[in-house]
Design an enzyme around this catalytic site. Structure first.
Site, short mmCIF file in Angstrom:
data_model
loop_
_atom_site.label_atom_id
_atom_site.label_comp_id
_atom_site.label_asym_id
_atom_site.label_seq_id
_atom_site.Cartn_x
_atom_site.Cartn_y
_atom_site.Cartn_z
N HIS A 191 -18.41 -42.25 40.09
CA HIS A 191 -19.03 -43.06 40.99
C HIS A 191 -20.23 -43.65 40.41
O HIS A 191 -20.96 -44.58 40.96
CB HIS A 191 -19.57 -42.11 42.33
CG HIS A 191 -18.41 -41.72 42.97
ND1 HIS A 191 -17.61 -42.47 43.28
CD2 HIS A 191 -17.82 -40.67 43.27
CE1 HIS A 191 -16.38 -41.60 43.99
NE2 HIS A 191 -16.55 -40.44 43.96
N ARG A 196 -17.88 -36.23 34.80
CA ARG A 196 -16.79 -36.48 35.47
C ARG A 196 -16.54 -37.86 35.27
O ARG A 196 -17.16 -38.88 35.40
CB ARG A 196 -17.43 -36.24 37.05
CG ARG A 196 -16.35 -36.77 37.98
CD ARG A 196 -16.56 -36.20 39.36
NE ARG A 196 -17.79 -36.91 40.22
CZ ARG A 196 -17.83 -36.77 41.57
NH1 ARG A 196 -17.06 -35.97 42.34
NH2 ARG A 196 -18.73 -37.42 42.02
N ASP A 199 -14.94 -37.83 22.60
CA ASP A 199 -15.42 -38.24 21.29
C ASP A 199 -16.95 -38.50 21.37
O ASP A 199 -17.68 -38.47 20.16
CB ASP A 199 -14.75 -39.47 20.72
CG ASP A 199 -13.09 -39.17 20.28
OD1 ASP A 199 -13.14 -38.04 19.98
OD2 ASP A 199 -12.35 -40.16 20.15
N GLU A 232 -9.60 -31.58 46.05
CA GLU A 232 -10.12 -32.72 47.29
C GLU A 232 -9.44 -33.31 48.33
O GLU A 232 -9.58 -34.02 49.08
CB GLU A 232 -10.88 -33.82 46.50
CG GLU A 232 -11.92 -33.50 45.47
CD GLU A 232 -12.38 -34.72 44.73
OE1 GLU A 232 -13.27 -35.42 45.18
OE2 GLU A 232 -11.58 -34.96 43.75
N ASP A 249 -14.79 -35.67 49.91
CA ASP A 249 -13.41 -36.25 49.92
C ASP A 249 -12.54 -35.37 50.58
O ASP A 249 -11.40 -35.87 51.12
CB ASP A 249 -12.76 -36.34 48.38
CG ASP A 249 -13.42 -37.80 47.67
OD1 ASP A 249 -13.34 -38.71 48.54
OD2 ASP A 249 -13.87 -37.76 46.43
#
Length: 268
Positions: A53, A78, A89, A162, A188
């Site tokens: 988000h 996240r 990486d 969720e 959620d």
């Protein structure tokens, strides 16, 4: 040749999730390395960079990971699944993946996090593509089999529950080898149950309770967003050990309190 400096890949988050201790992390969706440093100096156990988000691009994300390593706080990201290879990486010590509904999905994520290992090596074998020129391997300074083993042994995988389907599968998801923590996203979950953002509804709380208890019974670290001491106490009684807040929520609250304080001062 002797390699100097601190290894860029911080593996302490996985250790913390398996420690049995209570942990307090914070989601940060602000594209600012300074915020990461502030979270470290405030005493949080770790930071989760919110690339689901938040607005940070990969370059800023990498710089925030650097800020976390420099200020001494473990970092997770996240992210959406297509970003997994580049986030790893970049040197993330943990991944947090939203909307994991089945144990098969969780197992597929483990494969994406773990490198392929030679037959004589120990641990879970995955299918992650190997490259030692990235920050995670110190641009080659820490590359080779030692980096492969460090990554496989040390990177934490947190999956998020969720939906009602995920709640029903919570025990099986938590039991997947390579999953280190299962985190309930209450907002959620409430939306997916038809309760909008009202996760205090009894049905949503019952789903949270069953999930946290199932994850704890599986021996994995149960986590959840907890915005008040009362919420944290309730979720802790159901087995939760990892509690999260958000930098934006904390900052907004502090700003509002400052505004109210100034108004009171002006009244005198």
């Amino acid at each position: 040749m002797t390699t100097h400096g601190i290894h860029p890949l911080d593996t302490r988050l996985k250790e913390a999730l398996h420690s049995g201790k209570t942990l307090r992390g914070v989601f940060n969706g602000l594209a600012s390395p300074a915020i990461v440093e502030m979270c470290a100096y405030a005493g949080f156990d770790f930071v989760v960079l919110d690339n689901e988000h938040g607005i940070a691009d990969l370059e800023v994300t990498e710089n925030m990971l650097r800020a976390g390593r420099a200020s001494g706080i473990p970092m997770a990201v996240r992210c959406l699944e297509h970003d997994i290879p580049r986030i790893l990486d970049a040197g993330a010590g943990g991944l947090k993946i939203p909307m994991v509904n089945t144990p098969e999905h969780a197992a597929a994520l483990v494969q994406r996090v773990k490198y392929t290992l030679p037959p004589h090596s120990s641990g879970i074998r995955g299918a992650r593509g190997s490259a030692f020129s990235s920050r995670a391997a110190g641009y080659g300074a820490f590359g080779g089999p030692s980096h492969t083993q460090r990554s496989n042994d040390g990177i934490a995988l947190i999956v998020m529950i969720e939906t009602p389907q995920a709640v029903a599968n919570a025990a099986a998801i938590a039991a997947v080898p390579g999953v280190d923590s299962v985190f309930v996203g209450p907002n959620d979950l409430a939306h997916s149950m038809g309760c909008e953002n009202r996760w205090s509804e009894p049905a949503v709380q019952a789903a949270i309770e069953s999930t946290l208890k199932a994850v704890a019974a599986a021996g994995k670290c149960p986590g959840i967003l907890a915005l008040t001491p009362e919420e944290e106490d309730r979720y802790a009684s159901w087995g939760a050990r990892y509690f999260a807040s958000t930098t934006t929520g904390l900052i907004t609250k502090a700003f509002r309190e400052a505004v109210q304080g100034n108004k009171k001062n002006l009244e005198y």
